[in-house]
Structures are given as structure tokens and as C-alpha cells.
Scaffold this motif. Structure first.
Motif, mmCIF file in Angstrom:
data_model
loop_
_atom_site.group_PDB
_atom_site.id
_atom_site.type_symbol
_atom_site.label_atom_id
_atom_site.label_comp_id
_atom_site.label_asym_id
_atom_site.label_seq_id
_atom_site.Cartn_x
_atom_site.Cartn_y
_atom_site.Cartn_z
ATOM 1 N N ILE A 115 0.876 -1.105 -0.160
ATOM 2 C CA ILE A 115 -0.029 0.074 -0.079
ATOM 3 C C ILE A 115 0.653 1.167 0.185
ATOM 4 O O ILE A 115 1.606 1.395 0.723
ATOM 5 N N SER A 166 -3.439 5.312 8.361
ATOM 6 C CA SER A 166 -3.832 4.153 9.345
ATOM 7 C C SER A 166 -4.930 3.563 8.774
ATOM 8 O O SER A 166 -5.284 2.484 8.823
ATOM 9 N N ARG A 175 -6.423 3.751 5.931
ATOM 10 C CA ARG A 175 -6.109 3.057 4.598
ATOM 11 C C ARG A 175 -5.440 1.616 4.725
ATOM 12 O O ARG A 175 -6.081 0.427 3.965
ATOM 13 N N ILE A 176 -4.593 1.414 5.813
ATOM 14 C CA ILE A 176 -4.094 0.211 6.360
ATOM 15 C C ILE A 176 -5.160 -0.911 6.594
ATOM 16 O O ILE A 176 -5.175 -2.158 6.375
ATOM 17 N N GLN A 177 -5.962 -0.239 7.603
ATOM 18 C CA GLN A 177 -7.020 -1.071 8.074
ATOM 19 C C GLN A 177 -8.072 -1.620 7.136
ATOM 20 O O GLN A 177 -8.564 -2.902 7.170
ATOM 21 N N SER A 182 -7.407 -2.120 4.174
ATOM 22 C CA SER A 182 -7.048 -2.968 3.100
ATOM 23 C C SER A 182 -7.131 -4.471 3.764
ATOM 24 O O SER A 182 -6.783 -5.375 2.874
ATOM 25 N N ILE A 226 -4.752 -6.061 5.663
ATOM 26 C CA ILE A 226 -3.479 -6.555 5.934
ATOM 27 C C ILE A 226 -3.104 -6.771 7.292
ATOM 28 O O ILE A 226 -2.614 -8.050 7.556
#
Length: 89
Positions: A3, A21, A23-25, A27, A29
């Protein structure tokens, strides 16, 4: 899965961290990493049998050393040496 989140022009550090954060959540991952955290590969039948043989032999040797009067720590150490093929001279 990579990402890439780039900081927008004029964006504060706190708002960038918040956006990254989120965006990561989204996704997934982190969820996947947590799910696979303690996953262990299953051993083959031959490896399971070899481990069982080893533990039985180790228990037998430890009991033998305990009968001879060695302490439990000494008995375990001697059994390990015997199974590895290391003998005293």
C-alpha cells in the motif's frame, strides 16, 4: 500486497498518519497478519514418527539414568549426549 500512501501537499503529520492508518485497516493486511501470526505448518508423517521415536528413546534413557542415581538435570543432559552419539572418554 503493498500500500502506497503519499503525503499530500500542506497536509499535517497527524492527519497523514490518520489517513494512512485508515487505509491500512481497510486493506485487511493487519487482519491477515494477525490471523497467520501463530500458524504452524503441519509435519509430515515421517517427521511425526521420528519425533515420537526420539521422545520415547529420550524418556527411556532418562529413566535409566535416574535409576543410576543421577539428578534429573544430569539425566537429561546425559540422555541428550547419548542420543547425539557423544560419549565420554
Amino acid at each position: 500486497m503493498a500500500i502506497v500512501v503519499k503525503r499530500k501537499e500542506g497536509e499535517t503529520e497527524s492527519s497523514f498518519l490518520y489517513r494512512a492508518s485508515k487505509r491500512i485497516q481497510k486493506s485487511g493486511i493487519l487482519l491477515e497478519a494477525r490471523r497467520n501470526r501463530f500458524h504452524h505448518k503441519t509435519l509430515s508423517k515421517n517427521k511425526v514418527k521420528a519425533k515420537a521415536k526420539h521422545s520415547l528413546a529420550m524418556g527411556k534413557l532418562i529413566r535409566k539414568q535416574l535409576k543410576f542415581g543421577y539428578s534429573p538435570e544430569e539425566a537429561v543432559a546425559m540422555a541428550k549426549r547419548i542420543l547425539k552419539g557423544i560419549t565420554r572418554k
